[in-house]
Design a protein around this motif. Structure first.
Motif, PDB file in Angstrom:
ATOM      1  N   GLU A   1      53.129  24.863  19.866  1.00  0.00           N
ATOM      2  CA  GLU A   1      54.432  25.522  19.777  1.00  0.00           C
ATOM      3  C   GLU A   1      55.337  24.913  18.707  1.00  0.00           C
ATOM      4  N   ASN A   2      55.275  23.582  18.533  1.00  0.00           N
ATOM      5  CA  ASN A   2      56.260  22.914  17.678  1.00  0.00           C
ATOM      6  C   ASN A   2      55.672  22.160  16.491  1.00  0.00           C
ATOM      7  N   GLY A   3      54.358  22.060  16.416  1.00  0.00           N
ATOM      8  CA  GLY A   3      53.742  21.231  15.385  1.00  0.00           C
ATOM      9  C   GLY A   3      53.728  21.867  14.006  1.00  0.00           C
ATOM     10  N   THR A   4      53.280  21.079  13.031  1.00  0.00           N
ATOM     11  CA  THR A   4      53.055  21.599  11.686  1.00  0.00           C
ATOM     12  C   THR A   4      51.831  22.515  11.723  1.00  0.00           C
ATOM     13  N   THR A   5      51.557  23.176  10.615  1.00  0.00           N
ATOM     14  CA  THR A   5      50.403  24.080  10.581  1.00  0.00           C
ATOM     15  C   THR A   5      49.112  23.331  10.889  1.00  0.00           C
ATOM     16  N   ALA A   6      48.956  22.136  10.312  1.00  0.00           N
ATOM     17  CA  ALA A   6      47.741  21.348  10.559  1.00  0.00           C
ATOM     18  C   ALA A   6      47.627  20.967  12.032  1.00  0.00           C
ATOM     19  N   GLN A   7      48.757  20.593  12.647  1.00  0.00           N
ATOM     20  CA  GLN A   7      48.739  20.229  14.063  1.00  0.00           C
ATOM     21  C   GLN A   7      48.458  21.446  14.940  1.00  0.00           C
ATOM     22  N   ARG A   8      49.019  22.577  14.574  1.00  0.00           N
ATOM     23  CA  ARG A   8      48.784  23.799  15.355  1.00  0.00           C
ATOM     24  C   ARG A   8      47.318  24.222  15.268  1.00  0.00           C
ATOM     25  N   LEU A   9      46.728  24.058  14.088  1.00  0.00           N
ATOM     26  CA  LEU A   9      45.307  24.371  13.929  1.00  0.00           C
ATOM     27  C   LEU A   9      44.459  23.456  14.805  1.00  0.00           C
ATOM     28  N   ASP A  10      44.815  22.174  14.832  1.00  0.00           N
ATOM     29  CA  ASP A  10      44.101  21.214  15.667  1.00  0.00           C
ATOM     30  C   ASP A  10      44.232  21.589  17.139  1.00  0.00           C
TER      31      ASP A  10
ATOM     32  N   PRO B   1      38.249  29.868  25.163  1.00  0.00           N
ATOM     33  CA  PRO B   1      38.263  30.701  23.951  1.00  0.00           C
ATOM     34  C   PRO B   1      39.215  31.893  24.029  1.00  0.00           C
ATOM     35  N   ALA B   2      39.227  32.571  25.167  1.00  0.00           N
ATOM     36  CA  ALA B   2      40.081  33.759  25.298  1.00  0.00           C
ATOM     37  C   ALA B   2      41.559  33.384  25.237  1.00  0.00           C
ATOM     38  N   ASP B   3      41.925  32.256  25.865  1.00  0.00           N
ATOM     39  CA  ASP B   3      43.327  31.815  25.840  1.00  0.00           C
ATOM     40  C   ASP B   3      43.769  31.474  24.423  1.00  0.00           C
ATOM     41  N   ALA B   4      42.884  30.832  23.667  1.00  0.00           N
ATOM     42  CA  ALA B   4      43.219  30.478  22.285  1.00  0.00           C
ATOM     43  C   ALA B   4      43.447  31.732  21.447  1.00  0.00           C
ATOM     44  N   ARG B   5      42.585  32.714  21.628  1.00  0.00           N
ATOM     45  CA  ARG B   5      42.750  33.968  20.883  1.00  0.00           C
ATOM     46  C   ARG B   5      44.058  34.654  21.270  1.00  0.00           C
ATOM     47  N   ALA B   6      44.386  34.643  22.553  1.00  0.00           N
ATOM     48  CA  ALA B   6      45.625  35.274  23.023  1.00  0.00           C
ATOM     49  C   ALA B   6      46.858  34.570  22.443  1.00  0.00           C
ATOM     50  N   LEU B   7      46.812  33.240  22.350  1.00  0.00           N
ATOM     51  CA  LEU B   7      47.932  32.497  21.762  1.00  0.00           C
ATOM     52  C   LEU B   7      48.153  32.910  20.308  1.00  0.00           C
ATOM     53  N   LEU B   8      47.065  33.026  19.571  1.00  0.00           N
ATOM     54  CA  LEU B   8      47.178  33.394  18.161  1.00  0.00           C
ATOM     55  C   LEU B   8      47.663  34.832  18.008  1.00  0.00           C
ATOM     56  N   GLN B   9      47.180  35.713  18.860  1.00  0.00           N
ATOM     57  CA  GLN B   9      47.618  37.113  18.803  1.00  0.00           C
ATOM     58  C   GLN B   9      49.113  37.236  19.105  1.00  0.00           C
ATOM     59  N   ALA B  10      49.603  36.387  20.011  1.00  0.00           N
ATOM     60  CA  ALA B  10      51.017  36.463  20.409  1.00  0.00           C
ATOM     61  C   ALA B  10      51.952  36.095  19.261  1.00  0.00           C
TER      62      ALA B  10
ATOM     63  N   SER C   1      55.115  14.817  10.182  1.00  0.00           N
ATOM     64  CA  SER C   1      55.168  13.944  11.358  1.00  0.00           C
ATOM     65  C   SER C   1      56.000  14.573  12.469  1.00  0.00           C
ATOM     66  N   VAL C   2      55.351  15.391  13.286  1.00  0.00           N
ATOM     67  CA  VAL C   2      56.001  16.014  14.442  1.00  0.00           C
ATOM     68  C   VAL C   2      55.281  15.531  15.695  1.00  0.00           C
ATOM     69  N   VAL C   3      56.023  14.916  16.597  1.00  0.00           N
ATOM     70  CA  VAL C   3      55.417  14.353  17.803  1.00  0.00           C
ATOM     71  C   VAL C   3      55.203  15.448  18.836  1.00  0.00           C
ATOM     72  N   ALA C   4      54.018  15.479  19.399  1.00  0.00           N
ATOM     73  CA  ALA C   4      53.714  16.422  20.476  1.00  0.00           C
ATOM     74  C   ALA C   4      52.851  15.694  21.496  1.00  0.00           C
TER      75      ALA C   4
END
Length: 489
Positions: free
Chosen positions: A172-181, A191-200, A161-164
């Motif tokens: 940035e702050n969520g659990t793995t499930a929230q970050r995946l969502d 799509p490109a921004d999402a890939r860049a976030l994951l690469q970072a 239960s992490v509020v975002a």
């Protein structure tokens, strides 16, 4: 108390193997213990029992409380969203009493959609439900607000239960499930921004988290993703490499896809008379067998070569055949259904349409084929899905029943009545639990028509009646949930 643990150990081992250590006794007991051990008229067993009685009574007398330091508990931050209405809470009571997870999911979806949160007294029960049902966790985090996140620090089973408030905060702050969502949401739009976030963040992620987050790239996947995915095939983690390989197989034009395509083009040809010939042109040392393609058939009626080609057909984009045969897809479909050499590959062609989520060719194939292809249902427009199911329901009822619960939109009344009549014939297979699983898909309008449905077998009528009454109750709760948020929106 260590001295009592020592007494227990000696009792288990025996005094012949271990003797009491008076040095480990608390200070006030050491003088008394010395007196016990110094008595010449008692043997060691008697001495041990006297020491045990001494330590036991000392232990029963209590202990001084340990001096505590200053409290590190933080104050819960104030909520930023409004609490849901009393009507919505009443609907929640009925939902929780029904113990129906799809209805609880619906309630929390509406609560989240209306930017509302639960009153504090309901948080433990919702968090407890979410700890047992993973599908509820992101919704529970949103509905429980800041206080839910604050409570989570006191119970490790609630730490999802992490509020975002924004997608960026969730990433940035969520659990793995929230970050995946969050990553999946960003991927749909950018799509490109999402890939860049994951690469970072990639170097900081664990192997398990990498594999889970990488799956988000399946949304909107394209050639722009191929270079990085190919580089990930050199990762140490087998799990990450498998996900990267699976994603590469979904990219038409990737080097892997082109390997498969080249083998098929050399193996399946048309002669000057328009007849299709199939001669497997598979080099024995080809790299494709390192990418998950099996060499040996597990069916005695299917040769190894045919089995290999079937796997490749299922992993090559269907438009390849339009280019290969210089034909429209409708003509390609006719070739696969009519040419004797291509008929064995029809199921693989259907798999390819499903694998690449090719909605255009899925609709074309079902419109030009009398065969029921259940795997293509999710790719059809919503109105076409109901029509297609109704068209094939009687011939493939059991197969359809395995799928209808996965539909995203509420069933039409005609389809719902068809399904419920089938359930009435088989109430011990499709019971109250089935109605509970289907409840969010069943339109409320069928409630008044349920009396028209009865079990054909007299022995089933009473049981079906109880199922029907249970369904009416669930439909009433669903309607109440929807109205409780609509009235206060």
């Amino acid at each position: 108390m260590q001295s009592w643990n020592d007494i227990i150990n000696i009792a288990l081992l025996g005094t012949a193997k271990k003797q009491p250590d008076t040095g480990s006794l608390p200070g006030p007991l050491q003088a008394a213990a010395g007196t016990v051990l110094a008595a010449p008229e008692t043997d060691r067993e008697e001495q041990f029992l006297q020491l045990a009685a001494l330590v036991f009574n000392y232990r029963q007398s209590g202990a001084m409380a340990t001096a505590g330091g200053p409290s590190t508990m933080t104050v819960c931050p104030p909520e930023t969203k409004t609490y849901c209405s009393a009507t919505a809470i009443q609907a929640l009571h009925h939902t929780l009493d029904s113990e129906n997870i799809p209805l609880l999911t619906l309630w929390m979806e509406l609560c989240t959609r209306h930017q509302q949160i639960l009153p504090p007294e309901y948080l433990p029960r919702i968090l407890e439900n979410a700890s047992r049902h993973k599908s509820l966790r992101n919704l529970a985090a949103a509905c429980c607000g800041k206080r839910g996140e604050w409570l989570a620090q006191f119970n490790r089973e609630w730490n999802f239960s992490v509020v975002a408030d924004t997608t960026e905060e969730m990433w940035e702050n969520g659990t793995t499930a929230q970050r995946l969502d969050a990553l999946t949401r960003i991927r749909r739009e950018q799509p490109a921004d999402a890939r860049a976030l994951l690469q970072a963040t990639w170097p900081q992620e664990s192997a398990a988290v990498k594999a889970e987050l990488l799956g988000a790239l399946s949304t909107g996947i394209g050639m722009e993703d191929a270079p990085w995915l190919e580089a990930l095939l050199n990762e140490k983690s087998k799990q990450v490499k498998e996900v990267a390989l699976t994603l590469l197989k979904k990219i038409p034009g990737s080097s892997l896809h082109e390997q498969y395509r080249l083998i098929l083009e050399n193996s399946i040809r048309t002669d000057h008379k328009g007849k299709v010939t199939v001669t497997a042109a598979i080099p024995p040392d080809t790299e494709i067998f390192k990418t998950g393609i099996d060499k040996l058939s597990n069916n005695a009626r299917v040769s190894d070569d045919e089995y290999i080609l079937s796997q490749l057909v299922a992993l090559v984009h269907p438009r390849m055949w339009e280019e290969h045969f210089s034909a429209s897809f409708e003509e390609v479909a006719d070739l696969f259904h009519q040419q004797k050499t291509l008929k064995p590959f029809v199921p693989s062609l259907v798999q390819a349409i499903s694998w690449f989520a090719d909605e255009k060719r899925a609709l074309s194939l079902v419109q030009h084929s009398d065969t029921f292809h259940m795997t293509l249902l999710p790719l059809l427009p919503a109105d076409q899905q109901d029509t297609y199911i109704l068209q094939h329901f009687d011939a493939h009822s059991s197969l359809v029943m395995n799928y209808v619960g996965q539909l995203q939109q509420v069933w039409s009344e005609e389809l719902a009545m068809k399904i419920l009549r089938f359930c009435a014939k088989n109430p011990y297979t499709y019971s109250q639990r089935t109605m509970g699983d289907f409840i969010t898909l069943i339109p409320a309008s069928v409630k008044s028509a349920l009396d028209e449905i009865s079990a054909e077998n007299e022995n089933y009528q009473t049981y079906w009646k109880s199922i029907s009454m249970h369904l009416v109750g669930l439909l009433q709760i669903k309607t109440f949930i929807q109205q409780s948020f609509t009235k206060n929106s």
